[in-house]
Enzyme design. Sequence first.
Site, PDB file in Angstrom:
ATOM      1  N   ASP A 254      71.246 149.200  27.941  1.00 32.79           N
ATOM      2  CA  ASP A 254      70.824 148.469  29.130  1.00 32.79           C
ATOM      3  C   ASP A 254      71.110 149.366  30.322  1.00 32.79           C
ATOM      4  OD1 ASP A 254      70.201 145.469  30.117  1.00 32.79           O
ATOM      5  OD2 ASP A 254      71.459 146.550  31.557  1.00 32.79           O
TER       6      ASP A 254
ATOM      7  N   ASP B   8      72.119 137.520  26.265  1.00 31.83           N
ATOM      8  CA  ASP B   8      72.076 137.159  27.690  1.00 31.83           C
ATOM      9  C   ASP B   8      70.688 137.210  28.315  1.00 31.83           C
ATOM     10  OD1 ASP B   8      71.784 139.874  27.603  1.00 31.83           O
ATOM     11  OD2 ASP B   8      73.462 140.376  28.901  1.00 31.83           O
ATOM     12  N   HIS B   9      69.790 138.014  27.741  1.00 28.39           N
ATOM     13  CA  HIS B   9      68.496 138.213  28.397  1.00 28.39           C
ATOM     14  C   HIS B   9      67.459 137.143  28.054  1.00 28.39           C
ATOM     15  CE1 HIS B   9      69.947 142.043  29.716  1.00 28.39           C
ATOM     16  NE2 HIS B   9      68.766 142.420  30.156  1.00 28.39           N
TER      17      HIS B   9
ATOM     18  N   ARG C  90      68.002 144.750  41.366  1.00 26.23           N
ATOM     19  CA  ARG C  90      66.676 145.348  41.199  1.00 26.23           C
ATOM     20  C   ARG C  90      65.635 144.432  41.822  1.00 26.23           C
ATOM     21  NH1 ARG C  90      66.239 148.472  35.645  1.00 26.23           N
ATOM     22  NH2 ARG C  90      67.379 149.987  36.878  1.00 26.23           N
TER      23      ARG C  90
ATOM     24  N   ARG D 185      64.472 150.759  28.367  1.00 27.05           N
ATOM     25  CA  ARG D 185      63.572 150.106  27.423  1.00 27.05           C
ATOM     26  C   ARG D 185      62.805 151.098  26.552  1.00 27.05           C
ATOM     27  NH1 ARG D 185      60.494 146.358  31.303  1.00 27.05           N
ATOM     28  NH2 ARG D 185      62.608 145.641  31.683  1.00 27.05           N
TER      29      ARG D 185
ATOM     30  N   SER E 105      64.479 151.403  33.612  1.00 23.00           N
ATOM     31  CA  SER E 105      65.326 150.886  32.546  1.00 23.00           C
ATOM     32  C   SER E 105      65.285 151.766  31.308  1.00 23.00           C
ATOM     33  CB  SER E 105      64.928 149.462  32.183  1.00 23.00           C
ATOM     34  OG  SER E 105      63.868 149.496  31.265  1.00 23.00           O
TER      35      SER E 105
HETATM   36 FE1  SF4 Z   1      70.940 141.016  33.124  1.00 24.41          FE
HETATM   37 FE2  SF4 Z   1      70.036 143.434  33.640  1.00 24.41          FE
HETATM   38 FE3  SF4 Z   1      69.921 141.529  35.496  1.00 24.41          FE
HETATM   39 FE4  SF4 Z   1      72.200 142.549  34.808  1.00 24.41          FE
HETATM   40  S1  SF4 Z   1      70.503 143.642  35.786  1.00 24.41           S
HETATM   41  S2  SF4 Z   1      71.780 140.390  35.066  1.00 24.41           S
HETATM   42  S3  SF4 Z   1      71.962 142.918  32.635  1.00 24.41           S
HETATM   43  S4  SF4 Z   1      68.819 141.596  33.547  1.00 24.41           S
END
Ligand code: SF4
Length: 754
Positions: A165, A100-101, A448, A645, A643
């Site tokens: 994540d 997804d990223h 975020r 990460r 995060s």
């Molecule tokens: Fe993707 Fe993280 Fe944004 Fe959710 S917060 S859409 S998991 S990048």
Amino acid sequence: SAGNVPMSKFDKDAYLPYKHLLERLEIVRGRLKQPLTLSEKVLYSHLDEPAKQDIERGKSYLRLRPDRVSMQDATAQMALLQFISSGLNQVAVPTTVHCDHLIEAQISGVPDLERAIKLNKEVFDFLSSSSAKYNIGFWKPGSGIIHQIVLENYAFPGLLMIGTDSHTPNGGGLGGLCVGVGGADAVDVMANIPWELQCPKVIGVNLTGKISGWTSPKDVILKMAEILTVKGGTGAIIEYYGKGVDSISCTGMATICNMGAEIGATTSVFPFNQRMVDYLCATGRGNIAGEAEKYKDSLLTADKDCKYDRVIDINLDTLEPLVNGPFTPDLAHPISKLGENSKKNNYPMDIKVALIGSCTNSSYEDMGRCASIAKDAIDHGLKAKIPFNVTPGSEQVRATIARDGIIDIFNKFGGTVLANACGPCIGQWDRKDVKKGEKNTIVTSYNRNFTGRNDANPGTHSFVTSPELTTAMAITGRLDFNPLKDELTGADGKKFKLKEPVADELPAKGFDPGEDTYSPPPPKGTEVKVVVDPKSERLQLLPPFEKWDGKDYIDLAVLIKIKGKCTTDHISAAGPWLKYRGHLDNISNNMFIGAVNAENNEMNNIKNQLTGEFGPVPAVACDYKVNKIRWVAVGEENYGEGSSREHAALEPRHLGGVAVIVKSFARIHETNLKKQGLLALTFANASDYDKIQPTSKLSLLNLKDLAPGKPVECEVKNGGSSEKIQLNHTLNDLQIKWFQAGSALNMMKELAKG
Ligand code: SF4
């Protein structure tokens, strides 16, 4: 009986663990003899050794046995590379990988997805082949965003899950404790090693009243961010309860839990209720709902009179919609004050782009409520004045809103439906409407809004709010539009006020699964070959880090003394760097490039103490590494927030860092540093930060006597003078072994060898 209900329709051999959990919980109850919060019930029932382990909130470390693991494509690369280097042949618990990223938003859903699949072929092939080999479920690009897919398929009340994540807590909307971790933690659990977590405190949030009108579940967490700030939830689980809970849909509860990450919470959770039953049934899991009902009081809701470390009251009846930002998610503006505050603070009043969706807010209900606002505008001859981008959270949501005419409404409104992926939420956005550095405003329903997060432009003022307000504000393109009060002028010249948003919580015709985007592991997966090209730019097999040599660290250089906020985005930037997540050498070229150097207030410009010249941080670190000069990084409060990460820990280790010394840490990052064999240290006196100069030499002494709770002595040499300061750490016995072995993974290997 509890023994035969599968945990998900994809995990036929893994069953709901309720019976087993309750047995373990009874053991703990016998020891603690007190009413328990829901968080405690779920956590303690997953203890590795419930009869023996210390259990003290905020103090002891729990060794836990999570039920499952989820990983997204950016973090899974390094986790799988680590798992491969451990030499095991199959994951120990049900695990999934989600692509997804890595999908950049450029045009719209279909072409963007096609391009991403070509561009990232090597990585997707690596993820799918290693998933097949190690018995991991693989969700292909286009399937949707990890947390939405987990909610639709895998989360259940009482679940303990870890995910690589930071928004993994989304699953709390279905009553699970889902915790965002680094890849190294995932490797532990996949390798059947208990997962360690400092026993969290529990913050209770008593919701009274009812959600209604323009107020949405998002406002609950935006309010929480205002109350607790970005670090107020650190070390705690946020547990919601009270009469107001039942007025929030299951996906709305997920939104609230999702964004608990923004206040530093370990995770967030809601008690099992009818709204969860409705969602479980709508997503084909009535059997799970039925089983959960049996454990409702014993396991899946809090005991009466349980004790919270702190209680926050929120009255939903009086909760005003909020818009938070810019640059930090805890700067809350009630919608009625946003225009005034923006003027005062010189925020660009014109909004350039509105974006809805992301893992935070892309449920069927969210999409429906936004469509009701868009339709109201269309009915008055209006549409979005600015680009309006929609990210569906999953293929299932996309297919369902396509069938139900919601996408048609967004199109008529002037919107663009992007791929079912993270896209602009993580900087995967080929934004063309403003130049780099140009001051501008965007409004999103994401979670975020750190500087540069969405478009790598430090001039972008990003605000997070509900999808409803985002949609309404797209109509005027102004921050000073308050849809609750202000009138619009229709195409007929008549004034009107937008109607309050309304929509079905769940699709009346059921969900349309859309295209099949799941690939289960094959029966003979172990025969699958995983190939990593040694010449690859994007993937690199991992050599182990060196063992600690048993000696003190003497005369360490200060690579950088960081001023102010330092999130994992500042340490290891995302955006274009995402493509190197599987290649430690290459991605290390982004180390600390977003952090502000206290010496000159500049980013990515530090003095090389060997040459006296200023240069980019990664280049200076490489020079130190070549010259065998070990170094530390110094920082301020809540270092590493943001995060999970682990690259933010791997990179400093890879380029010769041995310790990070700060005023305070964000939890996940602190653990990640420990896993990679770095010393994560905090100033016993925060003001000692001021004693560190760019030219200082630091020595960390008596490391062979490193022990839990015992401060580390640090000698700071400045020119001819020297003085000793105390540094604290939170290493426990096991973590000290990680340090000694050079990394947690090195220690796992030593264990496997016996
Ligand atoms: Fe993707 Fe993280 Fe944004 Fe959710 S917060 S859409 S998991 S990048």
